[in-house]
Scaffold this active site. Structure first.
Site, PDB file in Angstrom:
ATOM      1  N   SER A 241      11.244  49.187  64.265  1.00 15.20           N
ATOM      2  CA  SER A 241      10.149  48.196  64.214  1.00 15.20           C
ATOM      3  C   SER A 241       8.955  48.713  63.416  1.00 15.20           C
ATOM      4  CB  SER A 241       9.723  47.782  65.620  1.00 15.20           C
ATOM      5  OG  SER A 241       9.477  48.912  66.424  1.00 15.20           O
ATOM      6  N   HIS A 271      17.618  48.637  69.691  1.00 14.02           N
ATOM      7  CA  HIS A 271      16.183  48.976  69.690  1.00 14.02           C
ATOM      8  C   HIS A 271      15.522  48.261  70.878  1.00 14.02           C
ATOM      9  CE1 HIS A 271      12.408  50.334  68.220  1.00 14.02           C
ATOM     10  NE2 HIS A 271      12.183  49.474  67.248  1.00 14.02           N
ATOM     11  N   HIS A 318      18.929  58.354  72.330  1.00 14.81           N
ATOM     12  CA  HIS A 318      17.797  58.176  71.414  1.00 14.81           C
ATOM     13  C   HIS A 318      18.104  58.861  70.090  1.00 14.81           C
ATOM     14  CE1 HIS A 318      13.671  57.942  69.926  1.00 14.81           C
ATOM     15  NE2 HIS A 318      13.532  56.976  70.807  1.00 14.81           N
ATOM     16  N   ARG A 327       8.011  58.141  78.441  1.00 12.09           N
ATOM     17  CA  ARG A 327       7.637  56.761  78.785  1.00 12.09           C
ATOM     18  C   ARG A 327       8.483  56.295  79.972  1.00 12.09           C
ATOM     19  NH1 ARG A 327       8.719  54.176  73.020  1.00 12.09           N
ATOM     20  NH2 ARG A 327      10.616  55.372  73.418  1.00 12.09           N
ATOM     21  N   ASP A 373      13.487  51.982  77.767  1.00 12.69           N
ATOM     22  CA  ASP A 373      14.017  50.673  78.167  1.00 12.69           C
ATOM     23  C   ASP A 373      14.813  50.703  79.471  1.00 12.69           C
ATOM     24  OD1 ASP A 373      13.021  49.300  75.891  1.00 12.69           O
ATOM     25  OD2 ASP A 373      14.571  50.277  74.705  1.00 12.69           O
TER      26      ASP A 373
HETATM   27  N1  NMX Z   1      26.045  54.835  75.408  1.00 13.54           N
HETATM   28  C1  NMX Z   1      27.222  55.051  74.807  1.00 13.54           C
HETATM   29  N2  NMX Z   1      27.371  55.684  73.642  1.00 13.54           N
HETATM   30  C2  NMX Z   1      26.236  56.144  73.077  1.00 13.54           C
HETATM   31  C3  NMX Z   1      24.984  55.995  73.657  1.00 13.54           C
HETATM   32  C4  NMX Z   1      24.906  55.291  74.874  1.00 13.54           C
HETATM   33  N3  NMX Z   1      23.744  55.046  75.476  1.00 13.54           N
HETATM   34  N4  NMX Z   1      24.070  56.559  72.860  1.00 13.54           N
HETATM   35  C5  NMX Z   1      24.729  57.042  71.802  1.00 13.54           C
HETATM   36  N5  NMX Z   1      26.044  56.784  71.929  1.00 13.54           N
HETATM   37  C6  NMX Z   1      27.101  57.030  70.957  1.00 13.54           C
HETATM   38  C7  NMX Z   1      26.772  56.263  69.693  1.00 13.54           C
HETATM   39  O1  NMX Z   1      27.129  54.902  69.817  1.00 13.54           O
HETATM   40  C8  NMX Z   1      27.558  57.028  68.667  1.00 13.54           C
HETATM   41  O2  NMX Z   1      28.896  56.636  68.775  1.00 13.54           O
HETATM   42  P1  NMX Z   1      29.836  56.511  67.461  1.00 13.54           P
HETATM   43  O3  NMX Z   1      29.870  57.889  66.887  1.00 13.54           O
HETATM   44  O4  NMX Z   1      31.128  56.038  68.009  1.00 13.54           O
HETATM   45  O5  NMX Z   1      29.169  55.549  66.554  1.00 13.54           O
HETATM   46  C9  NMX Z   1      27.422  58.472  69.152  1.00 13.54           C
HETATM   47  O6  NMX Z   1      27.099  58.378  70.550  1.00 13.54           O
HETATM   48  C10 NMX Z   1      26.333  59.260  68.460  1.00 13.54           C
HETATM   49  O7  NMX Z   1      25.115  58.546  68.544  1.00 13.54           O
HETATM   50  P2  NMX Z   1      23.714  59.333  68.554  1.00 13.54           P
HETATM   51  O8  NMX Z   1      23.610  60.074  67.287  1.00 13.54           O
HETATM   52  O9  NMX Z   1      23.555  60.077  69.812  1.00 13.54           O
HETATM   53  O10 NMX Z   1      22.685  58.117  68.639  1.00 13.54           O
HETATM   54  P3  NMX Z   1      22.013  57.305  67.440  1.00 13.54           P
HETATM   55  O11 NMX Z   1      20.847  58.081  66.937  1.00 13.54           O
HETATM   56  O12 NMX Z   1      23.017  56.885  66.431  1.00 13.54           O
HETATM   57  O13 NMX Z   1      21.545  55.994  68.197  1.00 13.54           O
HETATM   58  C11 NMX Z   1      20.613  54.789  70.012  1.00 13.54           C
HETATM   59  C12 NMX Z   1      20.456  55.997  69.108  1.00 13.54           C
HETATM   60  C13 NMX Z   1      19.339  54.644  70.822  1.00 13.54           C
HETATM   61  C14 NMX Z   1      20.784  53.540  69.148  1.00 13.54           C
HETATM   62  C15 NMX Z   1      21.842  55.003  70.947  1.00 13.54           C
HETATM   63  O14 NMX Z   1      21.605  56.105  71.776  1.00 13.54           O
HETATM   64  C16 NMX Z   1      22.160  53.768  71.790  1.00 13.54           C
HETATM   65  O15 NMX Z   1      22.915  52.917  71.314  1.00 13.54           O
HETATM   66  N6  NMX Z   1      21.610  53.675  73.031  1.00 13.54           N
HETATM   67  C17 NMX Z   1      21.791  52.502  73.846  1.00 13.54           C
HETATM   68  C18 NMX Z   1      20.862  51.384  73.385  1.00 13.54           C
HETATM   69  C19 NMX Z   1      19.434  51.686  73.725  1.00 13.54           C
HETATM   70  O16 NMX Z   1      19.088  52.076  74.835  1.00 13.54           O
HETATM   71  N7  NMX Z   1      18.538  51.479  72.749  1.00 13.54           N
HETATM   72  C20 NMX Z   1      17.095  51.623  72.965  1.00 13.54           C
HETATM   73  C21 NMX Z   1      16.474  52.838  72.275  1.00 13.54           C
HETATM   74  C22 NMX Z   1      15.014  52.927  72.562  1.00 13.54           C
HETATM   75  N8  NMX Z   1      14.282  51.815  71.958  1.00 13.54           N
HETATM   76  O17 NMX Z   1      13.519  51.166  72.630  1.00 13.54           O
HETATM   77  O18 NMX Z   1      14.445  51.534  70.774  1.00 13.54           O
HETATM   78  C1  MLT Z   2      10.788  53.202  69.929  1.00 19.35           C
HETATM   79  O1  MLT Z   2       9.918  53.169  70.803  1.00 19.35           O
HETATM   80  O2  MLT Z   2      10.580  52.792  68.786  1.00 19.35           O
HETATM   81  C2  MLT Z   2      12.149  53.666  70.305  1.00 19.35           C
HETATM   82  O3  MLT Z   2      12.121  54.677  71.264  1.00 19.35           O
HETATM   83  C3  MLT Z   2      13.051  53.971  69.147  1.00 19.35           C
HETATM   84  C4  MLT Z   2      12.690  55.131  68.257  1.00 19.35           C
HETATM   85  O4  MLT Z   2      11.707  55.821  68.409  1.00 19.35           O
HETATM   86  O5  MLT Z   2      13.526  55.368  67.343  1.00 19.35           O
END
Ligand code: NMX
Ligand code: MLT
Length: 436
Positions: A241, A271, A318, A327, A373
């Site tokens: 964002s 996100h 994350h 947070r 979240d």
């Molecule tokens: N549950 C299951 N698998 C996960 C999760 C999770 N919570 N987090 C990461 N992984 C998987 C991810 O999908 C990836 O799989 P693949 O190789 O098959 O594509 C692998 O672990 C490696 O991912 P990372 O490098 O650890 O995470 P990345 O930096 O790519 O993504 C998020 C970060 C936040 C997108 C990821 O952790 C996620 O999808 N979390 C769940 C959604 C979430 O809570 N998002 C909110 C984040 C905070 N915000 O407010 O933005």
């Molecule tokens: C945010 O607050 O923007 C989320 O934690 C995602 C991030 O920092 O990448």
């Protein structure tokens, strides 16, 4: 000129030589190296953005203007009778890096108050939208529809606006927009979920209290709103964002285009929409188990089923953090104090114990810990905001504070159009020495 604007003008002018010197004398100094994994992998960890408003350390978490969350909560003046600081004072702090005095807070409160009337056409547009439009679509549309009000565009088109002054009408646009966001958010909530019964804004109330009032949710929701907006305000500049807001603004698109775009990025389930996803997911569990706290075994099975079906566990993981999000911890503390016996809080508490070892064992997620979240929707639900489709709008109101502050400083320091370079797969194969 208001005192805040004058203070900001001085700070920007004092800061400019630092940025100019870095570019002129040290422009060739390397700050990072980039590998193929990062080029394909979403630019993770590449240091290519500058912001002085917040910094995210992977192990410590966010610092706003150098302060941790507990320090912000302790040092910024609190609303009388409440536990949380004024959002107005926090915005002053984000912009200037200084702890606001009561007079500073009063000035920002008055600035917001005199700018908060939303043009009627915005409400007409919102009312005309299909009833099943997502609240984030409505929020983004409302913001974009006000682009015609931009002071920056008016001044830019006048042909006499100098580059060093770009921040000035941007500051005006920022205040004009931020002042209206709680009004717009509450209006969307009331037309979408409360039969269109609008509660008029109360000019005597601060940002958080007025939002709670317009939502129709009694105390201590005013404090919940303040906490929520402050915690979600900024997370340095690389998150989707904030980065989108910065990127769009770098084309000299105005605040309305930029914040609407920011909102669209926030609306993705990886996100900001994750706060909605967490509640939706917990409700599946609630439907399955009824009014009881699950056993560890039941919770484990539920988590494993989610993973097996190919979904991520919402609220965990994350891209930068490598420990529990502070947070999350701030909200957890709030829950322990105000809603320790709430069933949904107990779910979340159990997940805090169950999910990290499962994600660690699975060996994919780089960070198995909960993020902001995982906890936030539970608090909203407890205080009566049960329409979880709306939760990301709350995130967006908060995030706008940080992104607007960043865009004003981007303009003040004359940051250029953002334009990274792309390569082809063939070029990467060549770099890897595997080209046929
Ligand atoms: N549950 C299951 N698998 C996960 C999760 C999770 N919570 N987090 C990461 N992984 C998987 C991810 O999908 C990836 O799989 P693949 O190789 O098959 O594509 C692998 O672990 C490696 O991912 P990372 O490098 O650890 O995470 P990345 O930096 O790519 O993504 C998020 C970060 C936040 C997108 C990821 O952790 C996620 O999808 N979390 C769940 C959604 C979430 O809570 N998002 C909110 C984040 C905070 N915000 O407010 O933005
Ligand atoms: C945010 O607050 O923007 C989320 O934690 C995602 C991030 O920092 O990448």
């Amino acid at each position: 000129m208001s005192e805040l604007k004058e203070k900001l003008r001085k700070k920007i002018e004092e800061w400019r030589p630092r940025t100019a010197r870095l570019i002129k004398e040290f422009g060739n100094v390397k700050v990072d190296e980039v590998d193929i994994g990062q080029v394909i992998g979403g630019a993770r960890d590449i240091k290519s953005l500058v912001t002085d408003i917040s910094y995210l350390d992977p192990f410590e978490g966010i610092r706003f203007r150098g302060l941790t969350i507990p320090e912000v909560m302790e040092k910024l003046p609190k609303v009388p009778g409440g536990e949380m600081p004024f959002v107005e004072g926090f915005y002053f702090f984000l912009l200037t890096g200084e702890i606001p005095t009561q007079d500073d807070i009063k000035e920002v409160t008055m600035e917001f108050s005199r700018r908060k009337i939303v043009p009627t056409y915005v409400f007409d547009i919102l009312k005309a939208m299909p009833h099943d439009s997502h609240p984030m679509v409505m929020f983004s549309t409302a913001i974009l529809s006000m682009q015609r009000e931009s002071v920056f565009v008016r001044d830019y088109n006048s042909g006499i606006l100098k580059k060093n002054d770009y921040w000035n009408p941007t500051y005006e646009d920022g205040l004009n927009l931020l002042a209206k966001l709680p009004e717009i958010a509450a209006f969307i909530y009331r037309i979408k979920y409360k039969g269109g019964k609008i509660i008029e804004s109360d000019p005597k109330l601060d940002f958080g209290a007025n939002f709670a009032h317009m939502m129709g949710i009694p105390k201590p929701y005013d404090d919940v709103a303040r906490m929520y907006f402050i915690l979600h305000s900024d997370h340095e500049s690389g998150n989707v964002s904030a980065h989108t807001g910065h990127l769009v603004a770098s084309a000299l698109s105005d605040i309305y285009y930029s914040i609407s775009a920011m909102t669209n990025g926030l609306a993705g389930p990886l996100h900001g929409l994750a706060n909605q996803e967490v509640l939706r997911w917990l409700h599946e569990l609630h439907i399955k188990l009824g009014e009881k706290v699950p056993t560890e075994e039941e919770m484990k099975n539920f988590v494993l089923e989610t993973l097996k079906s190919g979904q991520v566990i919402p609220g965990f993981g994350h891209a930068v953090l490598r420990k529990t999000d502070p947070r999350y911890m701030a909200q957890r503390e709030f829950c322990l104090k105000h809603l320790p016996n709430d069933l949904l809080f107990k779910y979340v508490d159990l997940l805090f114990k169950i999910v990290p070892p499962i994600l660690l064992e699975q060996g994919k997620a780089k960070n198995p810990w909960p993020n902001v979240d995982a906890q936030s929707g539970v608090i909203q639900w407890y205080y009566g905001l049960k329409e979880y489709d709306f939760y990301t709008v709350l995130f967006a109101v908060g995030r706008s504070l940080g992104v607007v502050a960043n865009i004003i400083w981007d303009r003040g320091l004359g940051y250029p159009l953002e334009r990274p370079k792309s390569v082809t797969t063939e070029m990467l194969e060549e770099a890897a020495g595997i080209k046929k």
